[in-house]
Design an enzyme around this catalytic site. Structure first.
Site, PDB file in Angstrom:
ATOM      1  N   ARG A  50       0.821  -1.217   0.000  1.00 24.57           N
ATOM      2  CA  ARG A  50       0.000   0.000   0.000  1.00 24.57           C
ATOM      3  C   ARG A  50       0.853   1.265   0.000  1.00 24.57           C
ATOM      4  NH1 ARG A  50      -1.876  -1.555   5.800  1.00 24.57           N
ATOM      5  NH2 ARG A  50       0.195  -1.389   6.611  1.00 24.57           N
ATOM      6  N   HIS A 177       4.892 -24.571   4.809  1.00 23.31           N
ATOM      7  CA  HIS A 177       6.248 -24.693   4.258  1.00 23.31           C
ATOM      8  C   HIS A 177       6.938 -25.987   4.699  1.00 23.31           C
ATOM      9  CE1 HIS A 177       7.561 -22.948   8.114  1.00 23.31           C
ATOM     10  NE2 HIS A 177       8.772 -23.393   7.841  1.00 23.31           N
ATOM     11  N   LYS A 181       9.840 -29.145   2.659  1.00 22.38           N
ATOM     12  CA  LYS A 181      11.187 -29.519   3.122  1.00 22.38           C
ATOM     13  C   LYS A 181      11.615 -30.824   2.463  1.00 22.38           C
ATOM     14  CE  LYS A 181      10.901 -27.049   7.513  1.00 22.38           C
ATOM     15  NZ  LYS A 181      11.992 -26.124   7.733  1.00 22.38           N
ATOM     16  N   GLU A 215      12.493 -25.678  18.817  1.00 18.43           N
ATOM     17  CA  GLU A 215      13.153 -24.457  18.344  1.00 18.43           C
ATOM     18  C   GLU A 215      13.957 -23.842  19.478  1.00 18.43           C
ATOM     19  OE1 GLU A 215      10.829 -22.146  15.282  1.00 18.43           O
ATOM     20  OE2 GLU A 215       9.253 -22.807  16.618  1.00 18.43           O
ATOM     21  N   ASP A 234      -0.135 -22.434  16.270  1.00 21.62           N
ATOM     22  CA  ASP A 234       0.973 -22.001  15.405  1.00 21.62           C
ATOM     23  C   ASP A 234       1.697 -23.181  14.754  1.00 21.62           C
ATOM     24  OD1 ASP A 234       2.830 -20.072  14.315  1.00 21.62           O
ATOM     25  OD2 ASP A 234       4.284 -20.749  15.809  1.00 21.62           O
ATOM     26  N   HIS A 239       1.979 -27.711  10.905  1.00 15.08           N
ATOM     27  CA  HIS A 239       3.221 -28.436  10.612  1.00 15.08           C
ATOM     28  C   HIS A 239       3.248 -29.846  11.210  1.00 15.08           C
ATOM     29  CE1 HIS A 239       4.282 -24.581   9.191  1.00 15.08           C
ATOM     30  NE2 HIS A 239       4.829 -24.086  10.278  1.00 15.08           N
ATOM     31  N   LYS A 330       9.218 -23.500  21.870  1.00 12.96           N
ATOM     32  CA  LYS A 330      10.187 -22.419  21.658  1.00 12.96           C
ATOM     33  C   LYS A 330      11.180 -22.445  22.813  1.00 12.96           C
ATOM     34  CE  LYS A 330       7.756 -20.158  18.365  1.00 12.96           C
ATOM     35  NZ  LYS A 330       8.203 -20.270  16.997  1.00 12.96           N
TER      36      LYS A 330
HETATM   37  C1  BG6 Z   1       6.242 -20.968  11.377  1.00 12.82           C
HETATM   38  C2  BG6 Z   1       5.805 -20.605  12.766  1.00 12.82           C
HETATM   39  O1  BG6 Z   1       5.159 -21.440  10.622  1.00 12.82           O
HETATM   40  O2  BG6 Z   1       7.234 -21.999  11.447  1.00 12.82           O
HETATM   41  C3  BG6 Z   1       6.983 -20.161  13.595  1.00 12.82           C
HETATM   42  O3  BG6 Z   1       4.846 -19.553  12.697  1.00 12.82           O
HETATM   43  C4  BG6 Z   1       8.077 -21.186  13.567  1.00 12.82           C
HETATM   44  O4  BG6 Z   1       6.588 -19.885  14.938  1.00 12.82           O
HETATM   45  C5  BG6 Z   1       8.407 -21.603  12.143  1.00 12.82           C
HETATM   46  O5  BG6 Z   1       9.218 -20.619  14.179  1.00 12.82           O
HETATM   47  C6  BG6 Z   1       9.362 -22.779  12.107  1.00 12.82           C
HETATM   48  O6  BG6 Z   1       9.788 -23.003  10.803  1.00 12.82           O
HETATM   49  P1  BG6 Z   1      11.220 -23.647  10.502  1.00 12.82           P
HETATM   50  O7  BG6 Z   1      11.214 -23.903   9.033  1.00 12.82           O
HETATM   51  O8  BG6 Z   1      12.226 -22.619  10.927  1.00 12.82           O
HETATM   52  O9  BG6 Z   1      11.311 -24.883  11.319  1.00 12.82           O
END
Ligand code: BG6
Length: 483
Positions: A50, A177, A181, A215, A234, A239, A330
Protein backbone atom coordinates in the site's frame (compact mmCIF):
# COMPACT_ATOMS: atom_id res chain seq x y z
CA UNK A 1 21.38 -37.03 -11.50
CA UNK A 2 20.02 -33.58 -10.70
CA UNK A 3 18.03 -32.03 -13.51
CA UNK A 4 16.60 -28.52 -13.71
CA UNK A 5 13.39 -28.43 -15.67
CA UNK A 6 12.61 -24.79 -16.44
CA UNK A 7 9.04 -23.66 -15.86
CA UNK A 8 7.15 -21.61 -18.43
CA UNK A 9 7.36 -17.80 -18.13
CA UNK A 10 4.96 -16.43 -15.49
CA UNK A 11 3.81 -13.33 -13.68
CA UNK A 12 4.22 -13.45 -9.92
CA UNK A 13 2.24 -10.79 -8.06
CA UNK A 14 3.49 -10.50 -4.51
CA UNK A 15 1.13 -8.78 -2.07
CA UNK A 16 3.06 -7.70 1.03
CA UNK A 17 6.20 -7.32 -1.09
CA UNK A 18 8.00 -5.13 1.42
CA UNK A 19 7.20 -7.37 4.39
CA UNK A 20 9.33 -9.71 6.40
CA UNK A 21 8.38 -13.01 4.72
CA UNK A 22 8.96 -11.55 1.26
CA UNK A 23 12.49 -10.49 2.25
CA UNK A 24 13.39 -13.58 4.24
CA UNK A 25 11.97 -16.28 2.03
CA UNK A 26 10.04 -15.42 -1.11
CA UNK A 27 12.39 -13.05 -2.98
CA UNK A 28 15.54 -15.11 -2.21
CA UNK A 29 13.67 -18.28 -3.26
CA UNK A 30 12.68 -16.75 -6.60
CA UNK A 31 16.23 -15.55 -7.19
CA UNK A 32 17.72 -18.98 -6.52
CA UNK A 33 15.35 -20.61 -8.99
CA UNK A 34 16.27 -17.90 -11.49
CA UNK A 35 19.96 -18.38 -10.97
CA UNK A 36 19.87 -22.12 -11.63
CA UNK A 37 17.85 -21.55 -14.78
CA UNK A 38 14.44 -22.73 -13.61
CA UNK A 39 12.71 -19.34 -13.70
CA UNK A 40 12.88 -17.90 -17.23
CA UNK A 41 14.19 -14.37 -17.89
CA UNK A 42 10.89 -13.25 -19.34
CA UNK A 43 8.99 -13.85 -16.12
CA UNK A 44 7.79 -10.88 -14.08
CA UNK A 45 7.75 -10.40 -10.34
CA UNK A 46 5.40 -7.55 -9.47
CA UNK A 47 5.78 -6.35 -5.90
CA UNK A 48 2.63 -4.85 -4.40
CA UNK A 49 2.01 -2.97 -1.18
CA UNK A 50 0.00 0.00 0.00
CA UNK A 51 3.02 2.32 0.31
CA UNK A 52 4.38 4.13 -2.72
CA UNK A 53 7.76 2.83 -3.91
CA UNK A 54 9.63 3.07 -7.18
CA UNK A 55 10.70 -0.02 -9.14
CA UNK A 56 14.24 0.97 -8.21
CA UNK A 57 13.48 0.98 -4.51
CA UNK A 58 11.87 -2.47 -4.70
CA UNK A 59 14.85 -3.84 -6.66
CA UNK A 60 17.24 -2.46 -4.03
CA UNK A 61 15.17 -4.00 -1.28
CA UNK A 62 15.14 -7.37 -3.09
CA UNK A 63 18.87 -7.17 -3.75
CA UNK A 64 19.64 -6.58 -0.05
CA UNK A 65 17.26 -9.38 0.98
CA UNK A 66 18.91 -11.83 -1.41
CA UNK A 67 22.40 -10.88 -0.21
CA UNK A 68 21.32 -11.27 3.43
CA UNK A 69 19.52 -14.61 2.96
CA UNK A 70 20.96 -17.20 5.34
CA UNK A 71 22.33 -20.58 4.23
CA UNK A 72 22.83 -19.65 0.63
CA UNK A 73 25.77 -18.92 -1.58
CA UNK A 74 26.46 -15.23 -2.25
CA UNK A 75 24.64 -14.08 -5.40
CA UNK A 76 26.67 -13.63 -8.56
CA UNK A 77 26.46 -10.15 -10.05
CA UNK A 78 25.29 -11.12 -13.50
CA UNK A 79 22.39 -13.36 -12.47
CA UNK A 80 21.34 -10.93 -9.76
CA UNK A 81 21.21 -8.02 -12.24
CA UNK A 82 19.21 -10.08 -14.69
CA UNK A 83 16.83 -11.21 -11.94
CA UNK A 84 16.31 -7.67 -10.68
CA UNK A 85 15.30 -6.61 -14.19
CA UNK A 86 12.31 -8.97 -13.86
CA UNK A 87 11.09 -6.98 -10.84
CA UNK A 88 8.72 -4.03 -10.79
CA UNK A 89 6.50 -2.43 -8.19
CA UNK A 90 2.87 -1.27 -8.04
CA UNK A 91 1.16 0.58 -5.24
CA UNK A 92 -2.25 -0.92 -4.57
CA UNK A 93 -4.76 -0.09 -1.88
CA UNK A 94 -6.08 -3.45 -0.66
CA UNK A 95 -9.03 -1.77 1.04
CA UNK A 96 -9.91 0.62 -1.76
CA UNK A 97 -9.86 0.86 -5.54
CA UNK A 98 -6.61 2.70 -6.03
CA UNK A 99 -3.92 1.00 -8.05
CA UNK A 100 -5.88 -2.03 -9.25
CA UNK A 101 -6.31 -0.89 -12.85
CA UNK A 102 -2.64 -0.12 -13.04
CA UNK A 103 -1.84 -3.58 -11.67
CA UNK A 104 -4.21 -5.12 -14.22
CA UNK A 105 -2.21 -3.39 -16.94
CA UNK A 106 1.00 -4.98 -15.66
CA UNK A 107 -0.25 -8.58 -15.60
CA UNK A 108 -0.01 -10.36 -18.94
CA UNK A 109 -2.92 -12.40 -20.25
CA UNK A 110 -0.84 -14.95 -22.17
CA UNK A 111 1.17 -16.38 -19.24
CA UNK A 112 -0.03 -17.91 -15.94
CA UNK A 113 -0.23 -15.48 -13.05
CA UNK A 114 0.28 -16.36 -9.40
CA UNK A 115 -1.12 -14.02 -6.74
CA UNK A 116 0.80 -14.55 -3.53
CA UNK A 117 -0.87 -13.19 -0.39
CA UNK A 118 1.96 -12.57 2.03
CA UNK A 119 -0.30 -10.36 4.12
CA UNK A 120 -2.22 -10.52 7.39
CA UNK A 121 -5.63 -12.22 7.37
CA UNK A 122 -7.39 -8.90 7.99
CA UNK A 123 -6.85 -7.70 4.39
CA UNK A 124 -7.30 -11.08 2.87
CA UNK A 125 -10.99 -10.78 2.05
CA UNK A 126 -10.62 -7.35 0.45
CA UNK A 127 -7.78 -8.48 -1.78
CA UNK A 128 -9.68 -11.55 -2.98
CA UNK A 129 -12.78 -9.45 -3.72
CA UNK A 130 -10.74 -6.88 -5.65
CA UNK A 131 -9.01 -9.63 -7.61
CA UNK A 132 -12.44 -10.86 -8.64
CA UNK A 133 -13.88 -7.42 -9.43
CA UNK A 134 -10.88 -6.41 -11.52
CA UNK A 135 -10.86 -9.60 -13.59
CA UNK A 136 -7.68 -11.19 -12.20
CA UNK A 137 -9.32 -14.52 -11.32
CA UNK A 138 -8.93 -16.03 -14.80
CA UNK A 139 -8.99 -19.80 -15.12
CA UNK A 140 -5.19 -20.16 -15.36
CA UNK A 141 -4.54 -17.84 -12.37
CA UNK A 142 -3.35 -19.26 -9.03
CA UNK A 143 -3.74 -17.80 -5.58
CA UNK A 144 -1.25 -18.60 -2.87
CA UNK A 145 -2.19 -18.18 0.78
CA UNK A 146 0.18 -18.13 3.73
CA UNK A 147 -0.60 -19.27 7.23
CA UNK A 148 -2.16 -18.56 9.61
CA UNK A 149 -5.11 -20.03 7.76
CA UNK A 150 -7.64 -18.99 10.37
CA UNK A 151 -7.58 -19.11 14.15
CA UNK A 152 -10.12 -21.90 14.48
CA UNK A 153 -12.53 -23.94 12.40
CA UNK A 154 -15.02 -21.13 12.06
CA UNK A 155 -12.53 -18.57 10.74
CA UNK A 156 -10.89 -21.17 8.46
CA UNK A 157 -14.28 -21.95 6.98
CA UNK A 158 -14.87 -18.29 6.39
CA UNK A 159 -11.52 -17.92 4.59
CA UNK A 160 -12.33 -20.95 2.48
CA UNK A 161 -15.71 -19.48 1.56
CA UNK A 162 -14.07 -16.22 0.53
CA UNK A 163 -11.47 -17.99 -1.58
CA UNK A 164 -13.80 -20.45 -3.24
CA UNK A 165 -16.29 -17.71 -4.09
CA UNK A 166 -13.66 -16.33 -6.48
CA UNK A 167 -11.28 -19.17 -7.30
CA UNK A 168 -11.78 -22.82 -8.02
CA UNK A 169 -10.20 -25.16 -5.42
CA UNK A 170 -7.77 -26.27 -8.14
CA UNK A 171 -6.41 -22.70 -8.26
CA UNK A 172 -5.87 -22.32 -4.49
CA UNK A 173 -2.47 -23.07 -2.92
CA UNK A 174 -2.50 -23.05 0.90
CA UNK A 175 1.12 -23.08 1.96
CA UNK A 176 2.53 -25.16 4.79
CA UNK A 177 6.25 -24.69 4.26
CA UNK A 178 7.00 -27.93 6.16
CA UNK A 179 5.63 -29.86 3.21
CA UNK A 180 8.29 -28.29 1.00
CA UNK A 181 11.19 -29.52 3.12
CA UNK A 182 13.43 -32.02 1.38
CA UNK A 183 13.22 -34.72 4.03
CA UNK A 184 9.47 -34.49 4.36
CA UNK A 185 9.09 -35.49 0.75
CA UNK A 186 11.74 -38.10 1.21
CA UNK A 187 9.53 -39.69 3.81
CA UNK A 188 7.02 -40.40 1.04
CA UNK A 189 9.75 -41.76 -1.23
CA UNK A 190 11.12 -43.89 1.58
CA UNK A 191 7.73 -45.37 2.41
CA UNK A 192 6.25 -45.78 -1.04
CA UNK A 193 9.21 -46.33 -3.36
CA UNK A 194 10.88 -49.06 -1.28
CA UNK A 195 9.43 -52.47 -0.56
CA UNK A 196 11.40 -52.69 2.66
CA UNK A 197 9.49 -50.51 5.09
CA UNK A 198 5.83 -50.66 4.17
CA UNK A 199 5.20 -54.23 5.40
CA UNK A 200 6.53 -53.18 8.82
CA UNK A 201 4.83 -49.78 8.85
CA UNK A 202 1.93 -50.57 11.17
CA UNK A 203 0.95 -51.22 14.77
CA UNK A 204 2.09 -54.80 14.62
CA UNK A 205 5.74 -53.81 14.22
CA UNK A 206 5.89 -50.14 15.21
CA UNK A 207 5.97 -49.50 18.94
CA UNK A 208 5.40 -45.76 18.70
CA UNK A 209 6.23 -42.66 16.67
CA UNK A 210 7.69 -39.41 17.99
CA UNK A 211 7.38 -36.17 16.07
CA UNK A 212 9.47 -33.30 17.38
CA UNK A 213 9.80 -29.73 16.20
CA UNK A 214 12.00 -28.04 18.78
CA UNK A 215 13.15 -24.46 18.34
CA UNK A 216 15.87 -22.54 20.08
CA UNK A 217 14.48 -19.06 19.58
CA UNK A 218 11.87 -17.52 21.82
CA UNK A 219 8.96 -15.28 20.91
CA UNK A 220 10.77 -11.95 21.21
CA UNK A 221 9.82 -9.71 18.29
CA UNK A 222 6.83 -11.87 17.29
CA UNK A 223 4.80 -11.55 20.47
CA UNK A 224 1.93 -9.67 18.79
CA UNK A 225 1.15 -12.69 16.71
CA UNK A 226 2.44 -15.45 18.94
CA UNK A 227 0.84 -14.51 22.22
CA UNK A 228 -2.58 -14.53 20.55
CA UNK A 229 -1.84 -17.85 18.91
CA UNK A 230 0.24 -20.30 20.98
CA UNK A 231 2.08 -23.47 19.99
CA UNK A 232 -1.04 -25.55 19.39
CA UNK A 233 -2.38 -23.21 16.71
CA UNK A 234 0.97 -22.00 15.41
CA UNK A 235 2.68 -25.37 14.98
CA UNK A 236 0.54 -28.40 15.82
CA UNK A 237 -2.56 -27.61 13.75
CA UNK A 238 -0.44 -27.32 10.63
CA UNK A 239 3.22 -28.44 10.61
CA UNK A 240 3.07 -31.29 13.13
CA UNK A 241 -0.24 -32.64 11.90
CA UNK A 242 1.08 -32.61 8.34
CA UNK A 243 4.11 -34.61 9.44
CA UNK A 244 1.87 -37.01 11.31
CA UNK A 245 -0.28 -37.43 8.18
CA UNK A 246 2.69 -38.28 5.97
CA UNK A 247 4.00 -40.77 8.51
CA UNK A 248 0.63 -42.41 9.11
CA UNK A 249 -1.25 -42.27 5.81
CA UNK A 250 -2.14 -45.24 3.63
CA UNK A 251 -0.28 -45.50 0.33
CA UNK A 252 -2.14 -43.32 -2.17
CA UNK A 253 -3.01 -45.06 -5.43
CA UNK A 254 -1.04 -42.44 -7.35
CA UNK A 255 1.30 -39.60 -6.49
CA UNK A 256 -1.12 -36.92 -7.56
CA UNK A 257 -2.55 -34.03 -5.56
CA UNK A 258 -5.96 -35.44 -4.77
CA UNK A 259 -4.88 -39.01 -4.08
CA UNK A 260 -2.24 -37.80 -1.60
CA UNK A 261 -4.55 -35.28 0.02
CA UNK A 262 -7.40 -37.79 0.28
CA UNK A 263 -5.16 -40.09 2.30
CA UNK A 264 -3.85 -37.31 4.53
CA UNK A 265 -7.36 -36.10 5.24
CA UNK A 266 -8.43 -39.61 6.24
CA UNK A 267 -5.67 -39.66 8.85
CA UNK A 268 -6.81 -36.38 10.39
CA UNK A 269 -10.38 -37.62 10.46
CA UNK A 270 -9.24 -40.82 12.20
CA UNK A 271 -7.46 -38.98 15.00
CA UNK A 272 -9.16 -39.61 18.30
CA UNK A 273 -10.01 -36.52 20.35
CA UNK A 274 -7.20 -35.62 22.73
CA UNK A 275 -7.89 -36.63 26.33
CA UNK A 276 -7.09 -34.09 29.07
CA UNK A 277 -4.39 -36.38 30.52
CA UNK A 278 -2.65 -36.70 27.14
CA UNK A 279 -1.58 -33.12 26.72
CA UNK A 280 1.05 -30.98 28.43
CA UNK A 281 1.22 -27.26 27.78
CA UNK A 282 4.30 -25.34 28.83
CA UNK A 283 5.58 -21.79 28.96
CA UNK A 284 9.29 -20.99 29.24
CA UNK A 285 10.79 -18.84 31.95
CA UNK A 286 14.20 -17.42 32.54
CA UNK A 287 15.32 -16.64 36.07
CA UNK A 288 17.95 -14.08 35.28
CA UNK A 289 18.00 -12.95 31.70
CA UNK A 290 14.72 -11.04 31.47
CA UNK A 291 14.08 -13.12 28.41
CA UNK A 292 11.33 -15.41 29.68
CA UNK A 293 8.02 -15.76 27.86
CA UNK A 294 6.21 -13.35 30.17
CA UNK A 295 8.91 -10.70 29.70
CA UNK A 296 7.77 -10.36 26.09
CA UNK A 297 4.15 -11.50 26.14
CA UNK A 298 1.34 -9.01 25.59
CA UNK A 299 0.29 -9.44 29.20
CA UNK A 300 2.38 -10.48 32.19
CA UNK A 301 -0.29 -13.01 33.12
CA UNK A 302 -0.49 -14.56 29.64
CA UNK A 303 -1.58 -18.20 29.60
CA UNK A 304 -0.46 -18.85 26.05
CA UNK A 305 1.63 -21.99 25.65
CA UNK A 306 5.06 -21.88 24.01
CA UNK A 307 5.35 -25.66 24.29
CA UNK A 308 2.96 -28.50 23.79
CA UNK A 309 3.35 -32.27 24.03
CA UNK A 310 0.58 -34.65 23.05
CA UNK A 311 -0.14 -38.31 22.94
CA UNK A 312 -2.26 -38.93 19.84
CA UNK A 313 -4.01 -42.08 18.81
CA UNK A 314 -5.31 -42.94 15.38
CA UNK A 315 -8.45 -45.02 15.21
CA UNK A 316 -7.81 -47.25 12.22
CA UNK A 317 -6.57 -50.77 11.55
CA UNK A 318 -3.01 -49.78 10.76
CA UNK A 319 -2.32 -47.78 13.90
CA UNK A 320 -4.56 -49.24 16.55
CA UNK A 321 -2.51 -49.42 19.76
CA UNK A 322 0.44 -47.39 18.42
CA UNK A 323 0.68 -43.91 19.93
CA UNK A 324 2.06 -40.92 18.07
CA UNK A 325 3.75 -38.53 20.49
CA UNK A 326 4.03 -34.95 19.28
CA UNK A 327 6.02 -32.13 20.88
CA UNK A 328 6.98 -28.66 19.82
CA UNK A 329 8.29 -25.68 21.70
CA UNK A 330 10.19 -22.42 21.66
CA UNK A 331 13.34 -21.65 23.60
CA UNK A 332 14.41 -25.27 23.92
CA UNK A 333 17.92 -26.69 24.15
CA UNK A 334 18.45 -27.09 20.40
CA UNK A 335 16.74 -26.61 17.09
CA UNK A 336 15.84 -30.15 16.14
CA UNK A 337 13.00 -31.41 13.96
CA UNK A 338 12.48 -35.07 13.28
CA UNK A 339 10.06 -37.93 12.90
CA UNK A 340 11.29 -41.03 14.74
CA UNK A 341 9.66 -44.39 14.23
CA UNK A 342 10.54 -46.87 16.98
CA UNK A 343 10.02 -50.51 16.03
CA UNK A 344 9.11 -53.23 18.51
CA UNK A 345 11.80 -55.49 19.86
CA UNK A 346 12.23 -58.91 18.25
CA UNK A 347 9.54 -61.30 19.48
CA UNK A 348 12.06 -63.75 20.92
CA UNK A 349 15.45 -62.84 22.36
CA UNK A 350 18.24 -65.32 21.68
CA UNK A 351 21.04 -63.05 22.94
CA UNK A 352 19.94 -63.18 26.54
CA UNK A 353 22.04 -61.28 29.03
CA UNK A 354 24.04 -59.51 26.34
CA UNK A 355 23.95 -55.76 26.70
CA UNK A 356 24.00 -53.32 23.86
CA UNK A 357 20.97 -54.21 21.78
CA UNK A 358 18.24 -51.59 21.38
CA UNK A 359 15.06 -51.17 19.43
CA UNK A 360 15.38 -50.23 15.77
CA UNK A 361 14.61 -46.56 15.32
CA UNK A 362 14.16 -44.95 11.96
CA UNK A 363 14.76 -41.22 12.40
CA UNK A 364 13.86 -38.87 9.60
CA UNK A 365 15.64 -35.60 10.35
CA UNK A 366 14.19 -32.42 8.92
CA UNK A 367 16.72 -30.07 10.47
CA UNK A 368 19.55 -29.62 11.09
CA UNK A 369 21.60 -32.10 9.01
CA UNK A 370 18.68 -33.33 6.92
CA UNK A 371 18.80 -37.05 6.46
CA UNK A 372 17.64 -40.45 7.55
CA UNK A 373 19.21 -42.63 10.22
CA UNK A 374 18.36 -46.21 11.02
CA UNK A 375 19.48 -47.41 14.41
CA UNK A 376 20.30 -51.10 14.13
CA UNK A 377 21.85 -53.71 16.38
CA UNK A 378 25.02 -55.48 15.24
CA UNK A 379 27.66 -57.65 16.76
CA UNK A 380 30.29 -55.50 18.44
CA UNK A 381 33.31 -55.77 16.16
CA UNK A 382 36.38 -57.69 17.28
CA UNK A 383 37.23 -60.98 18.87
CA UNK A 384 36.17 -62.19 22.30
CA UNK A 385 32.72 -63.64 21.91
CA UNK A 386 29.35 -62.26 21.04
CA UNK A 387 28.46 -58.80 22.28
CA UNK A 388 25.85 -56.48 20.79
CA UNK A 389 26.11 -52.84 19.84
CA UNK A 390 23.58 -50.35 18.53
CA UNK A 391 24.91 -48.32 15.59
CA UNK A 392 23.38 -45.80 13.21
CA UNK A 393 23.11 -46.41 9.50
CA UNK A 394 23.37 -42.83 8.44
CA UNK A 395 22.31 -41.10 5.28
CA UNK A 396 22.86 -37.40 5.47
CA UNK A 397 21.37 -35.69 2.41
CA UNK A 398 23.46 -32.55 2.66
CA UNK A 399 26.76 -34.43 2.49
CA UNK A 400 25.76 -37.29 0.23
CA UNK A 401 23.56 -35.44 -2.26
CA UNK A 402 23.67 -31.76 -1.38
CA UNK A 403 27.15 -31.07 -2.74
CA UNK A 404 26.34 -32.69 -6.01
CA UNK A 405 23.31 -30.49 -6.53
CA UNK A 406 24.87 -27.30 -5.18
CA UNK A 407 22.94 -27.26 -1.91
CA UNK A 408 19.52 -28.58 -1.01
CA UNK A 409 16.51 -26.74 -2.34
CA UNK A 410 14.79 -24.59 0.23
CA UNK A 411 11.10 -25.29 0.96
CA UNK A 412 9.87 -22.00 -0.53
CA UNK A 413 11.82 -22.51 -3.76
CA UNK A 414 10.20 -25.88 -4.29
CA UNK A 415 6.71 -24.72 -3.33
CA UNK A 416 6.79 -21.60 -5.50
CA UNK A 417 7.90 -23.62 -8.52
CA UNK A 418 5.08 -26.09 -7.80
CA UNK A 419 2.60 -23.21 -7.88
CA UNK A 420 3.90 -22.15 -11.28
CA UNK A 421 3.80 -25.73 -12.56
CA UNK A 422 0.26 -26.09 -11.20
CA UNK A 423 1.09 -29.00 -8.89
CA UNK A 424 -1.00 -28.93 -5.68
CA UNK A 425 0.37 -32.14 -4.12
CA UNK A 426 2.29 -30.27 -1.40
CA UNK A 427 -0.49 -27.82 -0.58
CA UNK A 428 -3.40 -28.26 1.77
CA UNK A 429 -6.91 -28.73 0.52
CA UNK A 430 -9.92 -26.98 2.09
CA UNK A 431 -11.36 -30.12 3.72
CA UNK A 432 -7.94 -31.07 5.10
CA UNK A 433 -7.43 -27.69 6.75
CA UNK A 434 -10.92 -27.73 8.20
CA UNK A 435 -10.51 -31.27 9.56
CA UNK A 436 -7.23 -30.20 11.20
CA UNK A 437 -8.93 -27.22 12.81
CA UNK A 438 -11.84 -29.34 14.02
CA UNK A 439 -9.48 -31.65 15.91
CA UNK A 440 -7.31 -28.77 17.18
CA UNK A 441 -10.29 -26.74 18.39
CA UNK A 442 -11.50 -29.67 20.49
CA UNK A 443 -8.08 -29.96 22.15
CA UNK A 444 -7.85 -26.21 22.80
CA UNK A 445 -11.34 -26.27 24.30
CA UNK A 446 -10.02 -28.67 26.95
CA UNK A 447 -7.76 -26.09 28.52
CA UNK A 448 -9.78 -23.02 27.67
CA UNK A 449 -12.81 -24.41 29.43
CA UNK A 450 -10.72 -25.53 32.41
CA UNK A 451 -9.00 -22.13 32.43
CA UNK A 452 -5.70 -23.82 33.17
CA UNK A 453 -2.19 -22.36 33.13
CA UNK A 454 0.68 -23.85 31.18
CA UNK A 455 3.38 -25.49 33.30
CA UNK A 456 6.76 -23.78 33.49
CA UNK A 457 9.98 -24.94 31.81
CA UNK A 458 13.33 -23.30 31.84
CA UNK A 459 14.53 -21.54 28.70
CA UNK A 460 17.26 -23.64 27.05
CA UNK A 461 16.02 -26.90 28.62
CA UNK A 462 14.42 -29.99 27.09
CA UNK A 463 10.94 -28.78 28.02
CA UNK A 464 8.70 -29.39 31.03
CA UNK A 465 9.23 -32.45 33.22
CA UNK A 466 5.49 -33.08 32.91
CA UNK A 467 6.12 -33.88 29.23
CA UNK A 468 8.69 -36.48 30.28
CA UNK A 469 6.11 -37.98 32.61
CA UNK A 470 3.66 -38.27 29.70
CA UNK A 471 5.98 -40.85 28.13
CA UNK A 472 7.37 -42.40 31.31
CA UNK A 473 3.93 -43.52 32.26
CA UNK A 474 3.92 -45.60 29.03
CA UNK A 475 7.47 -46.88 29.81
CA UNK A 476 8.94 -44.77 27.05
CA UNK A 477 11.02 -41.62 26.87
CA UNK A 478 11.55 -38.74 24.49
CA UNK A 479 14.53 -38.78 22.21
CA UNK A 480 17.27 -36.36 23.19
CA UNK A 481 17.28 -32.94 21.59
CA UNK A 482 20.84 -33.33 20.40
CA UNK A 483 22.21 -31.95 17.15
C1 BG6 B 1 6.24 -20.97 11.38
C2 BG6 B 1 5.80 -20.60 12.77
O1 BG6 B 1 5.16 -21.44 10.62
O2 BG6 B 1 7.23 -22.00 11.45
C3 BG6 B 1 6.98 -20.16 13.59
O3 BG6 B 1 4.85 -19.55 12.70
C4 BG6 B 1 8.08 -21.19 13.57
O4 BG6 B 1 6.59 -19.89 14.94
C5 BG6 B 1 8.41 -21.60 12.14
O5 BG6 B 1 9.22 -20.62 14.18
C6 BG6 B 1 9.36 -22.78 12.11
O6 BG6 B 1 9.79 -23.00 10.80
P1 BG6 B 1 11.22 -23.65 10.50
O7 BG6 B 1 11.21 -23.90 9.03
O8 BG6 B 1 12.23 -22.62 10.93
O9 BG6 B 1 11.31 -24.88 11.32
Amino acid sequence: MYKIIPVKPFDFVLFGATGDLASREILPALYHRFRVGQMPDNSNVIGVSRAEHSDEHFRNLASSAIKAAPNSEPPDGDSLDRFLRCLSFRRVDANGDEGWDCLAGAVRSDVPAAYYLSVGPSVFENIVCRLREHGFARSEARIVVEKPFGQNLESARRLNTILTSTFDEAQIYRIDHYLGKETVQNLMALRFANALFEPLWNGQYVDHVQITVAEKLGIKGRQDYYDRTGAMRDMVQNHLLQLLCLAAMEPPSRFDPNSVRDEKTKVIKSLEPILPGNVVRGQYFSENSGDGYLDHALSSSSRTESYVALKCTIANWRWSGTPFYLRTGKCLRNRVSEIAVTFKRPPHVIFEGMDGGQENVLAIRLQPNEGITMQITIKEPGPGGMRLASVPLDMSFASSLGQEIGGLTNAYERLIMDVIRGDQTLFMRNDEVEAAWGWTDAAIALWESADNRPVAYEAGSNGPIEADALLHRDNRSWRKLTL
